[in-house]
Design a protein around this motif. Structure first.
Motif, PDB file in Angstrom:
ATOM      1  N   ARG A  65      -1.482  -2.612 -14.572  1.00 43.75           N
ATOM      2  CA  ARG A  65      -2.697  -1.998 -15.118  1.00 43.75           C
ATOM      3  C   ARG A  65      -2.591  -1.794 -16.624  1.00 43.75           C
ATOM      4  O   ARG A  65      -3.580  -1.944 -17.350  1.00 43.75           O
ATOM      5  CB  ARG A  65      -2.971  -0.657 -14.420  1.00 43.75           C
ATOM      6  CG  ARG A  65      -4.209   0.043 -14.940  1.00 43.75           C
ATOM      7  CD  ARG A  65      -4.702   1.125 -14.010  1.00 43.75           C
ATOM      8  NE  ARG A  65      -3.810   2.269 -13.942  1.00 43.75           N
ATOM      9  CZ  ARG A  65      -4.049   3.355 -13.206  1.00 43.75           C
ATOM     10  NH1 ARG A  65      -5.142   3.411 -12.456  1.00 43.75           N
ATOM     11  NH2 ARG A  65      -3.208   4.364 -13.198  1.00 43.75           N
ATOM     12  N   GLN A 125      -4.517  -5.856 -17.545  1.00 44.25           N
ATOM     13  CA  GLN A 125      -5.612  -5.173 -16.855  1.00 44.25           C
ATOM     14  C   GLN A 125      -6.570  -6.140 -16.171  1.00 44.25           C
ATOM     15  O   GLN A 125      -7.108  -5.851 -15.104  1.00 44.25           O
ATOM     16  CB  GLN A 125      -6.373  -4.278 -17.834  1.00 44.25           C
ATOM     17  CG  GLN A 125      -7.343  -3.332 -17.134  1.00 44.25           C
ATOM     18  CD  GLN A 125      -7.975  -2.353 -18.092  1.00 44.25           C
ATOM     19  OE1 GLN A 125      -8.723  -2.764 -18.974  1.00 44.25           O
ATOM     20  NE2 GLN A 125      -7.675  -1.078 -17.940  1.00 44.25           N
ATOM     21  N   TYR A 144      -5.034  -6.982 -12.922  1.00 44.08           N
ATOM     22  CA  TYR A 144      -5.070  -5.785 -12.078  1.00 44.08           C
ATOM     23  C   TYR A 144      -6.456  -5.582 -11.447  1.00 44.08           C
ATOM     24  O   TYR A 144      -6.577  -5.310 -10.254  1.00 44.08           O
ATOM     25  CB  TYR A 144      -4.674  -4.570 -12.908  1.00 44.08           C
ATOM     26  CG  TYR A 144      -4.825  -3.247 -12.191  1.00 44.08           C
ATOM     27  CD1 TYR A 144      -3.875  -2.816 -11.288  1.00 44.08           C
ATOM     28  CD2 TYR A 144      -5.939  -2.437 -12.437  1.00 44.08           C
ATOM     29  CE1 TYR A 144      -4.008  -1.598 -10.627  1.00 44.08           C
ATOM     30  CE2 TYR A 144      -6.075  -1.223 -11.787  1.00 44.08           C
ATOM     31  CZ  TYR A 144      -5.114  -0.803 -10.890  1.00 44.08           C
ATOM     32  OH  TYR A 144      -5.259   0.396 -10.244  1.00 44.08           O
TER      33      TYR A 144
END
Length: 256
Positions: free
Chosen positions: A177, A181, A184
């Motif tokens: 994360r 990101q 994710y």
């Protein structure tokens, strides 16, 4: 002939009576002023900021009691504590705004993943703390940790899951994360078996074999480089699978 008697009231008595009358008038004025102050100080508006997880019904239960109460007399610390009793609120700040407004600033817990126990969905934070779903349902875009066999009766809300595999996957998701990101946000499912960490893409349903815990960090960097040519958004490409378990190699299978 009767003599006329004249009585003189001492000056001190006049002063005492005048002083007593003045005190009584002052007290009356103060009482009236205090009553007017209490009425002017009554809470008419309550504003909540930063809250996404609680239902309107829960918010109403937590705030209605303060409407009409004197703003200056409210126990700010107790109000904050009442909101912190809800597991998905990590911090709360309350302030008075005279004459009639109460401001409540709430900071939600940001979970890392969904988790299933006995067929029921929960969320996990960065410390693997078991948390309920928000009142508003599955509003987070989070991957689901699957494959871990645990008994829901052995874990309570607010306690960390005592499972090495779950802890390892949560630690991996924290890094993912923070550093990748786009990947994710594209993961719908994550699990661990004899092949290592396995991801499922939400956008295309692609299986990604990341490899062992030790290799996961490097493998993810290679994955990020691999998909960067296909998608500026960081979404995993629509292959049948992507295998990153081999040293600095990416093996893919085209979808039929």
């Amino acid at each position: 002939m009767a003599r006329k008697q004249i009585y003189k009231i001492p000056l001190l008595s006049w002063l005492f009576s005048a002083g007593l009358l003045l005190v009584m008038l002052s007290l009356s004025a103060l009482s009236l002023g205090y009553a007017n102050f209490l009425q002017a100080d009554a809470v008419k508006t309550i504003e909540l900021y930063g809250q996404r997880t609680m239902s309107p019904e829960r918010v109403k239960r937590l705030t209605d009691a303060y409407l009409g109460q004197p703003l200056h007399a409210l126990d700010v610390a107790r109000i904050q504590e009442s909101f912190l009793e809800y597991p998905l609120i990590r911090n709360a700040k309350v302030s008075r705004e005279y004459p009639n407004k109460l401001n409540i600033y709430l900071y939600d817990v940001l979970p890392v993943a969904y988790f299933i126990l006995d067929g029921k969905f929960y969320t996990l934070d960065e410390k693997t703390t078991l948390l309920p779903l928000p009142d508003k349902g599955m509003l987070y875009n989070l991957p689901i940790i699957t494959g871990a066999q645990m008994d829901a009766r052995s874990t309570n809300i607010g306690e960390a899951l005592q499972d090495e595999t779950v802890t390892m996957l949560v630690d991996y998701l924290k890094i993912l994360r923070k550093e990748h990101q786009g990947i994710y946000l594209d993961i719908s499912e994550i699990s661990y078996d004899k092949r290592g960490i396995r991801l499922i893409s939400a956008e295309h349903g692609t299986t990604v074999l990341v490899g062992s815990e030790e290799d996961a960090h490097l493998s993810t960097k290679i994955l990020a480089q691999f998909i960067s040519g296909d998608s500026e958004a960081g979404i995993i490409s629509p292959y049948d699978y992507i295998d990153l378990r081999y040293d600095r190699q990416v093996i893919v299978k085209e979808r039929k």
